[in-house]
Structure formats: C-alpha cells, structure tokens
Design an enzyme around this catalytic site. Structure first.
Site, short mmCIF file in Angstrom:
data_model
loop_
_atom_site.label_atom_id
_atom_site.label_comp_id
_atom_site.label_asym_id
_atom_site.label_seq_id
_atom_site.Cartn_x
_atom_site.Cartn_y
_atom_site.Cartn_z
N LYS A 21 0.81 -1.21 0.00
CA LYS A 21 0.00 0.00 0.00
C LYS A 21 0.85 1.27 0.00
CE LYS A 21 -4.18 -2.02 1.93
NZ LYS A 21 -5.23 -1.92 2.96
N LYS B 218 -7.65 -11.17 -7.19
CA LYS B 218 -8.81 -11.53 -6.38
C LYS B 218 -9.91 -10.47 -6.55
CE LYS B 218 -7.28 -9.43 -1.99
NZ LYS B 218 -6.97 -9.70 -0.58
N LYS C 199 -13.52 -4.80 -3.84
CA LYS C 199 -14.44 -3.65 -3.89
C LYS C 199 -13.82 -2.48 -4.64
CE LYS C 199 -16.23 -4.71 0.71
NZ LYS C 199 -16.28 -4.23 2.10
#
Length: 365
Positions: free
Chosen positions: A151, A231, A234
């Site tokens: 991240k 994967k 959202k």
C-alpha cells in the site's frame, strides 16, 4: 504484524497438520473480576466498513463467521472503523458504511445474541492497548509486513496510521484474550505479530495474553470476473469484475455472462491453465454447496456460455434472501444502531478488566 520477518515454522506446521487432516474502567477502585475466555476458546475477527461486502468476502469470511458462532462459546466480530481511516474517508459515507456492514452481517446470519457484534471505535480500550504494545514493537518489524510494502508503494508514501495499523490489529485480538483468529493466508504475518507481542508482553510483565492461533479458511479465493489473476475486490475500477451481495438478479446475470473465460468450450477445473473457467466452477460449487467435482459433473455437455447460466442461478438463489434482508434492515436505522450499542456494551465488559490489568502491570497505577 533492519531484522527479517520471523516465521514460526513449528506453529505453521501445526496449522497445516490441523487443517489438512460500559465505560472503560481505570485502575483505581473498580474490582470487576477479569473475564477469562471460556474453556472452548474465544474467536475475534474484524471487517472494515468499506461498503457492502462482495461475493469474495461472503465466501471467504462471512460464511465461515456464521459457522464459527455456533462452534465456539465466545465470539466477537468488530466493524473496524479505526482501521478504515488509514485511507481518506468521507465522514457521512463512513457512518453509512458502518450501518451497511452491520446490516450485511446480520443478513448473512450473524446472531448478535451468540456473537458480540460491535463498532471498534466505540471501545476506546483498543486504541490505548495499541499504544502500549506499540511501544514494544520495533519499526523494522513493521516495515517488512506485506501490506505496508504494497500500500505504501501504491500511495508513494503511506501514513503513520497505515504503518502502525498491524499493531492496532494485534491490540484488537489481544484485548479480548482471543485464542483463535479466522484469517486468510495473506494475514498470517500480521497474526504472527500479535503472537510475538503477546510473548513480549508476557515475558516483560508476566503471563496475561494467550498466543492467538490461526483458523485458515478452506475456501479458495474468489477471483475477479474480469481478471482471474487477481482476487475480487471492492476497489476494482471495472464494475463488471465484482459481484456484491446486494446486486440485483439482472446485475448478477450480466456480470457472470461477461466473466472472462477462454476459447475452450468444455467446462473443466484447472486453476493454473484455465483460471477464468475455474473461478466460475469454484463460485458455482460454493454457492450451490456442492463439491467442485459435482459442479464439473453438472456442467458436462454444456459449453461455457450455457454453464454461466447455471452459475448465475446458483448465485441468485443464494444471494436473493440476503439482499432482501439487507434492504429490510437498512430501512430500520435505529435497530442497527441499537444492535451495535448492545455489542459495544458487551465488548467493554470484556475489554475493561483486561486493560485495567495491563495498566497495573505496566505501572500506570
């Protein structure tokens, strides 16, 4: 959660073996008895309020959460809103997301009488314990955790909250003396941090925290319908890539119809060479509650286009009652708020005595 990340090989080997075969009390005064986990252990897990869960969340975590509440005598599920603000959040949207997640969990089968369902930020003991055990954590230890690497690269420079959130994650677990944590393989290193911090605290201040053990999900990760190498997420910018548990039957049919497969019409299960078709087979098997082998058998004689209709039917049949219940619960905001408030009171009853003991041992009182 400049030394390399340590991996407890013996612990991981045991896992592999197993899965293959009211207000916070300060230290002055209050003498409430410390509540130990029941004999069968205590489960803790959390979910970020980033909107309605998707199919991968449901099959990878929530379905398992429902089962665990019937298998363990003490279960806590937290909507971890403190974790969510490591990324910028619109306050009004965050408030709405918290209630959406609460509604989703209830609709999926979480029973607030069997499991303690609560909002993390409303139990301030989480933040205080995080600070205390954060003082036992080295910066190199955090720097090597995988999510920080990923991240922080995406953002070029991550926040302090993003850097230290595995410590808060460890505090979430240890605060309730949790014995088991349902996790995916990508969270194992973060759980190892919680184990390490339990050992460090116990060594320095005397035994208090059990070392939490992983409960690995046996469900395969649901992949993106548009890119089966990734994967389902959202945050995927492709709207056709992700099925949410509130999608209408028409939306589900469209997304499955447009799912990436390949040029072979026969339906087989081979995740390495046919990831798109195999993803559909896995979804079909999981939603119809049958084996992968049976799903492939049902597809015999069908090309992938016809098979997609079979997958669509299974998904719609399973998600329709959940979607309808979420819609009903969303219309009763007061009920959702009361469910979370009730869970907060129960969580505090467990958290307050533990933090009071921590404060005494550390020397705050």
């Amino acid at each position: 959660m400049a030394l390399p990340v340590r991996t407890n090989l013996k612990h991981l080997f045991r896992i592999i073996q197993k899965f293959n075969s009211q207000k916070r009390f300060l230290c002055a005064g209050a003498a409430t008895e410390n509540k130990e986990p029941p004999g069968g252990g205590r489960i803790f897990s959390g979910i970020q309020p980033t909107g309605v869960p998707h199919l991968g969340n449901y099959l990878g975590a929530l379905e398992n959460w429902v089962a665990l509440q019937n298998q363990y005598p003490s279960v806590l599920y937290s909507i971890v809103d403190l974790h969510s603000i490591t990324q910028p959040q619109d306050p009004a949207q965050l408030r709405s997301n918290i209630l959406d997640v609460a509604a989703s969990l209830l609709a999926c089968g979480i029973d607030p009488e069997r499991a303690i369902l609560f909002q993390q930020s409303q139990v301030s003991e989480h933040a205080e314990l995080s600070w205390i055990i954060g003082c036992l954590t080295s910066m190199p230890r955090l720097r090597h955790l995988p999510q920080w690497k990923i991240k922080s690269k995406q953002k070029n420079e991550g926040s302090v909250g993003l850097y230290t959130y595995p410590v808060l994650q460890a505090a979430d677990i240890l605060l309730y003396k949790s014995t088991h944590v349902p996790v995916g393989e990508d969270q194992i290193q973060h759980l190892e941090l919680a184990q390490d911090l339990a050992r460090i605290f116990n060594s320095r201040y005397g035994d208090l925290f059990p070392e939490p053990r992983a409960l690995l999900s046996s469900t395969r990760k649901v992949k993106s319908l548009r890119d089966p190498s990734a994967k389902m997420s959202k945050s995927d910018t492709q709207t056709m890539a992700t099925i949410t548990i509130t999608d209408s039957p028409d939306d589900i049919a469209l997304k499955v119809r447009r799912a990436v497969t390949d040029f072979t019409s026969e339906v087989t299960f081979d995740p390495e060479t046919r990831p798109g078709v195999s993803n559909l087979v896995m979804i079909h098997a999981a939603m119809a509650m049958i084996s992968v082998e049976e799903a492939v058998s049902q597809a015999r004689g069908l090309d992938t286009g016809a098979y997609k209709k079979l997958v669509t039917e299974a998904v719609i049949q399973r998600l329709t009652p959940i979607r309808e219940e979420i819609e009903r619960l969303r219309s009763d905001r007061a009920h959702l708020e009361e469910v979370l408030a009730h869970g907060t009171r129960r969580a505090r009853e467990l958290a307050a005595p533990v933090l009071r003991e921590v404060r005494q041992r550390v020397g705050f009182c």
